[in-house]
Design a protein around this motif. Structure first.
Motif, PDB file in Angstrom:
ATOM      1  N   GLU A  86       0.829  -1.204   0.000  1.00 50.26           N
ATOM      2  CA  GLU A  86       0.000   0.000   0.000  1.00 50.26           C
ATOM      3  C   GLU A  86       0.866   1.258   0.000  1.00 50.26           C
ATOM      4  O   GLU A  86       0.634   2.201  -0.767  1.00 50.26           O
ATOM      5  N   ARG A  92       3.836   5.981  -5.324  1.00 46.29           N
ATOM      6  CA  ARG A  92       4.033   6.103  -6.766  1.00 46.29           C
ATOM      7  C   ARG A  92       2.762   6.569  -7.481  1.00 46.29           C
ATOM      8  O   ARG A  92       2.577   6.313  -8.676  1.00 46.29           O
ATOM      9  N   THR A 230       5.331  -2.927  -7.501  1.00 45.62           N
ATOM     10  CA  THR A 230       5.181  -3.330  -8.900  1.00 45.62           C
ATOM     11  C   THR A 230       4.084  -4.393  -9.043  1.00 45.62           C
ATOM     12  O   THR A 230       4.066  -5.367  -8.301  1.00 45.62           O
ATOM     13  N   TRP A 289       3.990  -2.683 -13.865  1.00 49.30           N
ATOM     14  CA  TRP A 289       3.934  -1.249 -13.615  1.00 49.30           C
ATOM     15  C   TRP A 289       3.882  -1.003 -12.107  1.00 49.30           C
ATOM     16  O   TRP A 289       3.407  -1.848 -11.362  1.00 49.30           O
ATOM     17  N   ALA A 290       4.403   0.129 -11.705  1.00 51.48           N
ATOM     18  CA  ALA A 290       4.423   0.477 -10.284  1.00 51.48           C
ATOM     19  C   ALA A 290       3.678   1.795 -10.105  1.00 51.48           C
ATOM     20  O   ALA A 290       4.146   2.844 -10.563  1.00 51.48           O
ATOM     21  N   VAL A 293       1.412   5.147 -13.967  1.00 50.55           N
ATOM     22  CA  VAL A 293       2.489   5.386 -14.931  1.00 50.55           C
ATOM     23  C   VAL A 293       1.917   5.958 -16.220  1.00 50.55           C
ATOM     24  O   VAL A 293       0.736   5.782 -16.530  1.00 50.55           O
TER      25      VAL A 293
END
Lengths: 496, 209
Positions: A86, A92, A230, A289-290, A293
């Motif tokens: 979390e 991010r 990720t 993906w983190a 994005v």
């Protein structure tokens, strides 16, 4: 029943429960010879391919042991890893939501879509969203969800249900699929052939416009890395990439057990999963993906829905190691013959027989732990070494305990077991009972097998034959032919 | 109590019996041959494994890359080719109808391309995989997805031996796309069909460093 007071997946939503008892549903499936042909062909093909893909890896057993150990580590410290995930996703630019059950998850996703003003979403194949009945919940809210995985599209257009974790339309053959496309796909070419390549091209054309214009996508996740935030989705067709990449808003619904502690752990699972599921060295596409994005809005919905109840059973919790590869379905002699629909749940086959009853509580799926011959093939192929046969036996005892707790007076099984215990605890009683079993020879005279036992014992033979008891019991034979010699030879009597 | 707190409390109660989880034993083959270590045998393995997916693989020396790319594109009958920012200009020099993706093209413009050329971040010999991380010369994720043809240039120094080597070499914070052959499906009777939604054709050019 709840296990140790943990709430299970709620009734009335999603697809985790048997509609008919397994023996009834299985008998219906067995009557469908087309279904049996389709399944037999598909499962034997994939079995051979998987065996070859696994044999190529010299350290497969070491990877398998590490996969199991990593998942056990996740389960032991799931609270810590969820909080870490979390924190990373939020840092991010993503938003994390917690859903205690299917209803809450459906509410959250519906709310997120409404906030975008969109009435149409595209979906990547996801077991979690099937499990919670998300499409039905969205339809009730006036939101149309299009499945974009080819097999899921076949299932959706056929107003059907998935029957396999990896290949949800495995029960359909090419003719049936062509008929569905011609009936349900307005843009399908009129002279569509039943060649898989032609059918695939029709699906590509049908979905292309939707991909390029969709504003909201919904996905599941194969892995989520706590350490880095990720997410990973493993797929073949590119529909996953389309959904994960093009829409402005991405909503991912993920079971809480999908976490891996560290980035490095992917080195294990990206070897175990493709070879176990599609029997490839690597699946065509994996997206990672983190957070948010490339300008997207990203929402991650963490789903419980009976997983903490599963986690609470020390002898059942290893079912949460499952990475949904479906290797156990393909090797299961029961699944191969009945197909997935007989199990009722979106999780069919051996893993479904241990997972579904734990997610719902055993009272709601009481037949599934018995839908197995305990042959052990599922354990052998499982990439995270879930001992499914041992777990099935454990869950059978939970089913019996649950029935005892809710049954007034002893059940027939309990009464029979108690009588058996009394008989077996005394050698004279036992010898007498064995000889009395002789009477059973009267029953099997015609076919050499006993097809129907009388009275309350009929339940045992409703789905299986019983061998006719032999002329002589083993004890009598031993006494007559070997007993004397054995005694004379003492401990060295083994000449076999 | 919020759902978050409730779920965390349930997890703690459910795992109360577990303490002192043993360290994960990693007895499998570890990362051993990262970027810059490939010999001819490893390059050959990558070439063979990528070809197994019916990606078309060509070899090139550093001086011939532009010619090899132009020939590959011509062989596919592709005209309008997207070229991402950061793609070496000398490699795309012989493309006759190149469209520069800098600033990035929108989806409609990408849909109008016949194909794209890119570099990659890392390539895995054992599995025949290339990995893109949207770095220089690779374009956005959509750039290599919407057009029907993708040509990726792999330098031999980017080829690693196996999956653990690739994981060690990649940045988990970047958007990553792992590509092993063209898109495919086995959803109809488990018979494999190449070319579904992603690029239906994948060409790979291996450049000797």
């Amino acid at each position: 029943m709840t296990f140790l007071g943990m709430p299970t997946a709620p009734r009335g939503v999603g697809q985790l429960r048997q509609e008919a008892p397994f023996p009834v549903a299985a008998a219906r499936a067995l009557d469908d010879s087309q279904l049996r042909r389709n399944l037999g062909h598909a499962t034997s093909t994939i079995r051979a391919k998987r065996a070859a893909a696994v044999a190529e890896v010299p350290d497969w057993q070491e990877l398998r042991a590490a996969g199991a150990a990593i998942k056990d580590e996740v389960l032991a410290h799931l609270d810590r890893y969820l909080l870490q995930l979390e924190e990373q996703v939020t840092a991010r630019g993503g938003t994390v939501h917690w859903a205690g059950d299917a209803n809450e998850a459906n509410r959250i996703v519906t709310g997120l879509i409404r906030a975008t003003g969109q009435r149409h979403v595209v979906k990547v194949k996801s077991m979690a969203t099937q499990e919670i009945g998300l499409n039905e919940a969205l339809a009730a809210a006036g939101i149309e969800a299009t499945e974009t995985d080819l097999a899921e599209l076949i299932v959706q257009l056929g107003h059907d249900r998935p029957s396999h974790i990896l290949v949800p339309a495995i029960h359909r053959n090419r003719n049936q699929i062509r008929d569905i496309f011609l009936r349900e796909m307005p843009d399908a070419p009129a002279q569509l052939s039943d060649e898989p390549a032609a059918l695939t091209a029709a699906a590509r054309a049908h979905l292309r416009r939707k991909f390029l214009t969709a504003q909201v996508a919904i996905s599941g996740a194969n892995f989520a890395i706590a350490e880095t935030g990720t997410l990973a989705v493993v797929e073949s067709e590119g529909n996953g990439r389309m959904c994960l990449t093009l829409p402005r808003t991405l909503i991912t619904v993920m079971g809480i057990e999908k976490i891996l502690p560290a980035w490095r752990d992917l080195e294990v699972f990206l070897q175990l999963l493709p070879r176990s599921s599609t029997a490839e060295r690597m699946n065509p596409y994996t997206s990672m993906w983190a957070g948010a994005v490339e300008g997207q809005d990203f929402h991650l919905v963490l789903l419980d829905n009976g997983r903490t109840a599963t986690l609470a059973d020390p002898r059942g919790r290893a079912a949460l190691r499952c990475i949904r590869c479906s290797a156990c379905l393909n090797v299961c002699p029961v699944y191969e013959r009945t197909g997935g629909h007989a199990y009722g749940s979106v999780y069919p086959g051996p893993i479904g027989a241990v997972l579904s009853p734990q997610l719902t509580g055993v009272a709601d799926n009481p037949d599934l732990p018995f839908a197995s011959t305990l042959c052990g093939a599922c354990y052998d192929v499982c990439p995270v070494a879930i001992d499914i046969p041992a777990m099935l036996v454990h869950l059978r005892s939970r089913v019996v305990d649950d029935k005892l707790a809710h049954h007034h007076g002893p059940t027939p099984e309990a009464a029979a077991m108690r009588t058996l215990a009394w008989t077996m605890s005394d050698s004279r009683r036992w010898a007498w009972a064995l000889r009395a079993g002789h009477a059973g020879r009267l029953l099997g005279r015609r076919y050499g097998r006993i097809r129907h036992l009388p009275g309350p014992l009929a339940a045992w033979t409703s789905s299986r034959d019983l061998p006719r008891p032999p002329r002589q019991t083993f004890r009598d034979w031993w006494k007559g032919s070997r007993g004397e010699r054995s005694r004379a030879g003492g401990e060295h009597g083994d000449t076999a | 109590m919020s759902s978050r707190e409730e779920m965390l409390a349930r997890i703690r109660a459910a795992t109360a019996d577990l303490n002192g989880q043993p360290e994960v034993a990693r007895r499998y083959r570890p990362a051993a041959r990262g970027p810059g270590t490939a010999d001819e045998a490893l390059v050959g393995l990558f070439e063979e494994r990528a070809s197994d997916y019916r990606a078309t693989v060509r070899r090139s020396t550093a001086g011939e890359v532009a010619r090899v790319i132009a020939d590959a594109v011509a062989a596919r009958g592709a005209g309008r080719i997207g070229v991402p920012g950061g793609f070496p200009a000398e490699w795309s020099a012989l493309l006759t109808d190149a469209v520069l993706d800098d600033p990035p093209l929108d989806v409609a413009a990408l849909d109008g391309l016949d194909g794209v050329v890119t570099t990659c971040a890392v390539a895995i010999a054992e599995t025949g995989t290339i990995v893109l991380d949207t770095g220089p010369g690779q374009g956005s994720r959509a750039f290599t997805l919407v057009p029907d043809y993708h040509l990726a240039v792999v330098r031999t120094g980017q080829i690693v031996a196996a999956v653990p080597d690739a994981v060690a070499a990649l940045d988990p914070a970047r958007p990553l796309t792992w590509i092993s052959g063209p898109s495919a499906t086995s959803d109809i009777e488990l018979s494999r069909v190449e070319g579904v939604h992603g690029p239906r054709t994948l060409d790979i050019v291996i450049v000797t460093d």
